[in-house]
Structures are given as structure tokens and as C-alpha cells.
Design a protein around this motif. Sequence first.
Motif, PDB file in Angstrom:
ATOM      1  N   LEU A   1       1.154  -1.609   0.252  1.00 40.78           N
ATOM      2  CA  LEU A   1       0.076  -0.013  -0.329  1.00 40.78           C
ATOM      3  C   LEU A   1       1.173   0.864  -0.373  1.00 40.78           C
ATOM      4  O   LEU A   1       0.414   1.942  -0.664  1.00 40.78           O
ATOM      5  CB  LEU A   1      -0.639  -0.114   0.853  1.00 40.78           C
ATOM      6  CG  LEU A   1      -2.120  -1.276   1.183  1.00 40.78           C
ATOM      7  CD1 LEU A   1      -2.081  -1.177   2.747  1.00 40.78           C
ATOM      8  CD2 LEU A   1      -2.798  -0.897   0.383  1.00 40.78           C
ATOM      9  N   ILE A   2       2.420   0.351   0.709  1.00 41.68           N
ATOM     10  CA  ILE A   2       2.876   2.096   0.852  1.00 41.68           C
ATOM     11  C   ILE A   2       4.207   1.362   0.549  1.00 41.68           C
ATOM     12  O   ILE A   2       5.022   0.718   1.002  1.00 41.68           O
ATOM     13  CB  ILE A   2       2.834   3.180   2.196  1.00 41.68           C
ATOM     14  CG1 ILE A   2       1.291   4.111   2.138  1.00 41.68           C
ATOM     15  CG2 ILE A   2       4.325   3.852   1.825  1.00 41.68           C
ATOM     16  CD1 ILE A   2       1.367   4.429   3.559  1.00 41.68           C
ATOM     17  N   GLY A   3       5.166   2.103  -0.155  1.00 40.31           N
ATOM     18  CA  GLY A   3       6.539   1.723  -0.707  1.00 40.31           C
ATOM     19  C   GLY A   3       7.195   0.071  -1.166  1.00 40.31           C
ATOM     20  O   GLY A   3       5.947  -0.466  -1.088  1.00 40.31           O
ATOM     21  N   LYS A   4       8.162  -0.239  -0.421  1.00 43.87           N
ATOM     22  CA  LYS A   4       7.966  -1.541  -1.161  1.00 43.87           C
ATOM     23  C   LYS A   4       9.620  -2.332  -0.447  1.00 43.87           C
ATOM     24  O   LYS A   4      10.286  -1.481  -0.562  1.00 43.87           O
ATOM     25  CB  LYS A   4       8.670  -2.098  -2.404  1.00 43.87           C
ATOM     26  CG  LYS A   4       8.099  -3.435  -2.430  1.00 43.87           C
ATOM     27  CD  LYS A   4       8.154  -3.342  -4.525  1.00 43.87           C
ATOM     28  CE  LYS A   4       8.176  -4.434  -5.035  1.00 43.87           C
ATOM     29  NZ  LYS A   4       8.361  -5.226  -6.189  1.00 43.87           N
ATOM     30  N   CYS A   5       9.868  -3.189   0.205  1.00 48.37           N
ATOM     31  CA  CYS A   5      10.331  -3.299   0.368  1.00 48.37           C
ATOM     32  C   CYS A   5      11.560  -3.841  -0.245  1.00 48.37           C
ATOM     33  O   CYS A   5      11.748  -5.117  -1.311  1.00 48.37           O
ATOM     34  CB  CYS A   5      10.455  -4.537   1.397  1.00 48.37           C
ATOM     35  SG  CYS A   5      12.212  -5.365   2.750  1.00 48.37           S
TER      36      CYS A   5
END
Length: 396
Positions: free
Chosen positions: A177-181
Motif C-alpha cells: 500500500l505504501i513503499g516496497k521492501c
Amino acid sequence: MKSVKIILKPKKEESLFRFHPWVFSGAIQKMDGEPNEGDVVDVYTSRNEYCATGHYQIGSIAVRVFSFEQIQPTYAFWRDKIALAYKMRKSLGLVDKEKNNTYRLVHGEGDSLPGLIIDVYNHTAVLQAHSVGMHAIRKDLAKAIVEVMEGQVTDVFYKSESTLPFKSNVVSEDGYLIGKCSDECIAMENGLLFHVDWLKGQKTGFFVDQRENRSLLEKYAKGRSVLNMFCYTGGFSFYAMRGGAKLVHSVDSSAKAIELTRQNVELNFPNDPRHEAYALDAFKYLDDMEDGKYDLIILDPPAFAKHRDVLRNALQGYKKLNAKAFEKIRPGGVLFTFSCSQAVNKEQFRLAVFSAAAMSGRNVRILHQLTQPADHPVNIYHPEGEYLKGLVLYVE
């Protein structure tokens, strides 16, 4: 927007006046309007007295209450709830970049956010909805997590494909939903490292609820031969190794879990010959292993009973599993045995284990009675939230 009004049958409001966060469908007399699943509704007594506000859902639990004050929840309302949960975790000393960046941030009813689970792994939060109401506000929740955590969490992964009510018509896709690892997803618990597979792993990727019980096991491990049954990603195994175990064997029916266990052991104890892992059925492994091979055994099976209609079979399963461990464990051995089935209460679990001990004819003493850690709090008005039961037993 005006909330739908739910009117209860006479005297069915008593549990709400004791702050229990569920309204059962059988308690409802009528509804003023036609709510969709996930809508915010207000609950009233048969005398038209306000009781509570929550999310409507189809099923035996018709309303999950998130407020006993009449409000129309806004983004600020959800953000402040998450902020309170975070404040408690900080006060417990769980937020520690040097030693521990893994904990449960929100535990459903225990944090007055029924239907919502949030686990933190380093800079990633895994958000899991168990109700359509929480699913509907997932983007606001993700935004609130990042705002509240002030840079400690930068990525929010949503994982609810398997947890939303199966009767709902909602289609959910897991994803960020937010960002990405972008880097390798490695987290830390009490100074030990582990890979987390929130994309395809069980639950949110790791069993955070066993943190304190793993620490206790570490104190018993020195010089012992350890068997970790249903090991999943090997949590108990690498704690046992740090505690000085002579050998550690990890068993799980999932080949993928065994691979993760091997990776986690290698992260913490590279090239350590004390550890071996086996992708085998737990009951078959116990049947086939020689008597007295291990003097420290962990039994941490998946939930045998997710619903009360299978309770009897579940209790038989716990009895059979523990009886086999009592039969095989070396004299002077220690057994850590658990149930994470919410439908099984601690008295029923104890009775199943006691019955297993009696079947074995061994002399057994209770050393510890275990439960879930403080970041999995139980709302005092919602005792059903106490789901993890455990016993540490000395077997002569």
C-alpha cells in the motif's frame, strides 16, 4: 454520512454496557436502514439508548465495536488509535533498534481495533484485515502507520487475501500500500536475525506471539538435545542454539518452511553442525523416532480448532500429539507444548495434556504456564482474546 441504526432485543445490551466489543446477530431486533458489509453502524437498546459504534458484518458476529462513544470515525480517529497502540509498545521496551525491531503493533480487540492486525518487521509493517470494515479503510490505516511511526516504518504491505470473511463479496489482493521492501527482508528479535516471508508465508510471515516463550526455552537449552516440531521458520530452533543446545532438529511438513528454517539458522549460526532440518509429517516423525533421543521437545502445532464445531476432534489431536511426546522424551526431559486454537480454552487444553500424561504413565510436573506476550494484549472485557496457551513440563 448518517450511520445505520441497529436496535437490539430487550436486555441484549448488557454485554455492551460491560464493554464487550461484539454484537451477535441473534441479539438484533431490527435495523433502521440496510447496511452493507463493512459499513459503520450505531447500536441502540430496545429503549432507544445509544450503546456503541462499530463495523457491520454478515455472520454470527454482526457488529465489531470500535467505540463506546457516538462518533463518526475520521482519519484522525484511526491515526490516534494506532498512536495509542504504538505508545504502549514503546512503554514496554519493545521498540529497540539495537536488539528488537519485530513486534505486534495492533492486536485487534486488544487494542480496541477489532478485525485489524499489524505486525512490524524492521521498517515494514504488515497489515492484515479480518473484517470488511477494516479492509475498506486499509489505505487510511497504512498512511496512519507511517505517520505515527515517524520514519521507523516506511513500507506497508497488505496481506488479507486469506483472512477476510469468506462469505463477503470483497476481493482482496495482497500487495504494498505504501513503499516496497527493496532490500532483503531480514528482521531482528532479541538480537537474533530471521528472514520474513510476508508475501507467501503463514500469518504475517512470522509467529511474533512466541517471542517471550522462545526466550524462556533458550534458558533450558544448554547441553540438551532439542526437537522443534512444527518448526515453521525455526524460531525456537535458533533460540535453542544460542542457549547452548547440544543438537537441534527442526521438523515441519512444509518443504518451504524447512528451507526458511535453514536460512534463519545460517543467518545466526553459519556452518553450525548442531542443526538439521526435516520436511516430514510430525506424527510420523514422532512415531518413527527412537525413545529417549531428545530431552527437550517443542510442540507448537497450527490451530487444530478454528471453530467450535471441530473442538472434540481438536482436543483428541492435542491428546494424541502430547501422548506421543511423553512416550518418547528422555527421562528428565522438558516439554514445551502449545495450543493457538482460540476455540480451545486453557482448561480444555490442560485436560488434554493431563490425559496424555496419564496415558504415558510418566510422572509430570508443571514448570510454567505460558500465554501470549504483552504486544498481544487481551482486552479485559473480551476474554476471548486470550488464544495462546502453553505449558512447560518436566517429565521424569
